[in-house]
Motif scaffolding. Structure first.
Motif, PDB file in Angstrom:
ATOM      1  N   ARG A  68      -3.375  26.437 -23.229  1.00 11.23           N
ATOM      2  CA  ARG A  68      -3.674  26.040 -21.617  1.00 11.23           C
ATOM      3  C   ARG A  68      -4.998  25.009 -21.751  1.00 11.23           C
ATOM      4  O   ARG A  68      -5.608  24.700 -20.697  1.00 11.23           O
ATOM      5  N   SER A  69      -5.492  24.667 -23.064  1.00 13.92           N
ATOM      6  CA  SER A  69      -6.682  23.975 -23.004  1.00 13.92           C
ATOM      7  C   SER A  69      -6.095  22.441 -22.660  1.00 13.92           C
ATOM      8  O   SER A  69      -4.925  22.141 -22.080  1.00 13.92           O
TER       9      SER A  69
ATOM     10  N   LYS B  33      -5.891  18.448 -18.818  1.00 15.52           N
ATOM     11  CA  LYS B  33      -5.490  18.814 -17.552  1.00 15.52           C
ATOM     12  C   LYS B  33      -4.534  20.127 -17.704  1.00 15.52           C
ATOM     13  O   LYS B  33      -3.914  20.268 -18.806  1.00 15.52           O
ATOM     14  N   THR B  34      -4.304  21.119 -16.709  1.00 10.29           N
ATOM     15  CA  THR B  34      -3.248  21.894 -16.682  1.00 10.29           C
ATOM     16  C   THR B  34      -2.372  21.634 -15.925  1.00 10.29           C
ATOM     17  O   THR B  34      -2.639  20.951 -14.999  1.00 10.29           O
ATOM     18  N   ASN B  35      -0.987  22.122 -15.911  1.00 10.89           N
ATOM     19  CA  ASN B  35      -0.104  21.784 -14.772  1.00 10.89           C
ATOM     20  C   ASN B  35      -0.429  22.724 -13.655  1.00 10.89           C
ATOM     21  O   ASN B  35      -0.827  23.785 -13.529  1.00 10.89           O
TER      22      ASN B  35
ATOM     23  N   GLN C   1      -4.588  22.902  -9.887  1.00  9.00           N
ATOM     24  CA  GLN C   1      -4.508  22.273 -11.500  1.00  9.00           C
ATOM     25  C   GLN C   1      -5.942  21.629 -11.724  1.00  9.00           C
ATOM     26  O   GLN C   1      -6.796  21.559 -10.818  1.00  9.00           O
TER      27      GLN C   1
ATOM     28  N   GLN D 278       3.333  25.447 -21.630  1.00 11.56           N
ATOM     29  CA  GLN D 278       2.105  25.804 -20.672  1.00 11.56           C
ATOM     30  C   GLN D 278       2.891  26.911 -19.584  1.00 11.56           C
ATOM     31  O   GLN D 278       1.990  27.716 -19.550  1.00 11.56           O
TER      32      GLN D 278
END
Ligand code: SF4
Length: 302
Positions: free
Chosen positions: A177-178, A181-183, A190, A264
């Motif tokens: 998750r790093s 950006k995250t989804n 986000q 993710q």
């Protein structure tokens, strides 16, 4: 007499990494932020961004550069209640936002949870950074969901530390998750990191050039954090291996391109609504509610 000059003109350099004068350095910073936004597709031109701001150099640079690049930004300041730690940075933030015509919103642990971080730490129920990190993330997620994305001021130094910490702790869920950006998901706003490729030193130089006032003050609890110890180790190693932090980031970026959305999403498996607050949780009651409950019970008994 031979003089060192900027790599692009005859002006005196303000930075050695890269060797640039003030105006070329300023352009370099904006170009690097733009490179991160384009390379990882962080933003659309009309995206509404909320920026988690502490009043320190990283968050003010995030606000400033995004605004300069034409995005609609709002600052979100979380006051945890750590002695006088946030006092100066809060003042700097208010001055900065007023001078640059940027909206900002302030929220605090005291108003949201009924206790300051100092009061919570005094109960000795949890490590200070566990309380702080969990409750801060909870609030940022809660308020960020009113906007399209939340931007944070994490820089290349922070991120190389995070990658190494997750590796050393075998924390594969956080590892995936790093990244810059995250989804977006049903549960989490986000998150984006526009300063992903800028070093701590480069950001400091930028704030000096732009006259952005930030006062350095260390959190009194940071001495006991795992990150602080790792930061020191990495900084010592980087003295003779200058490209090391960037190499960690680029290696991770290569791994990221092999991890697909499923990786993710896999870290969101088993998540459902917390039965107390309705936010994301992988247990019946989320960690933020559990911490609040334990601390309030202890404070009541005191
Ligand atoms: Fe919070 Fe301080 Fe720990 Fe950072 S070092 S997570 S500000 S308690």
């Amino acid at each position: 007499m031979w003089m060192v000059t900027c790599a692009h003109c005859n002006e005196k350099p303000v930075s050695t990494d890269p060797r640039l004068c003030a105006s070329h350095f300023e352009q370099f910073v904006l170009d690097t932020v733009k490179e991160v936004i384009d390379r990882w597709k962080l933003l659309q031109p009309d995206t509404k961004v909320i920026v988690a701001v502490s009043g320190g150099k990283d968050s003010l640079t995030t606000l400033f550069t995004l605004k300069k690049l034409g995005y609609s930004v709002t600052g979100l300041f979380v006051n945890e209640g750590i002695g006088s730690y946030r006092h100066d940075s809060r003042e700097d933030l208010i001055t900065f936002c007023t001078d640059n015509d940027i909206d900002f919103k302030e929220i605090s642990f005291k108003e949201e949870f009924g206790f300051t971080l100092d009061e919570a730490v005094a109960t000795r129920e949890y490590h200070p950074c566990t309380i702080c990190g969990t409750l801060r993330r909870y609030l940022l997620n809660k308020y960020a969901r009113e906007h399209d994305v939340i931007a944070t001021g994490h820089n290349l130094d922070d991120e190389s530390q995070t990658i190494m910490m997750n590796l050393l702790r075998a924390n594969t869920a956080l590892f995936s998750r790093s990244g810059p950006k995250t989804n977006p998901s049903r549960w989490f706003a986000q998150k984006i990191k526009p300063l992903y490729l800028l070093t701590e030193e480069q950001i400091l130089t930028y704030t000096h050039i732009k006259g952005i006032r930030t006062r350095r003050s260390g959190c009194p609890y940071s001495k006991v954090s795992y990150r602080a110890a790792l930061r020191q180790e990495l900084n010592e190693y980087a003295v003779n291996h200058r490209e090391m932090k960037r190499n960690i980031i680029e290696s991770y970026a290569k791994l990221l391109s092999h991890m697909n959305d499923t990786d993710q999403e896999a870290s969101s498996d088993g998540i459902s609504a917390c039965q107390s607050c309705g936010q994301a949780s992988n247990e019946r009651i989320c960690k933020a509610c559990k911490i609040q409950e334990d601390i309030k019970a202890k404070l009541k008994r005191a």
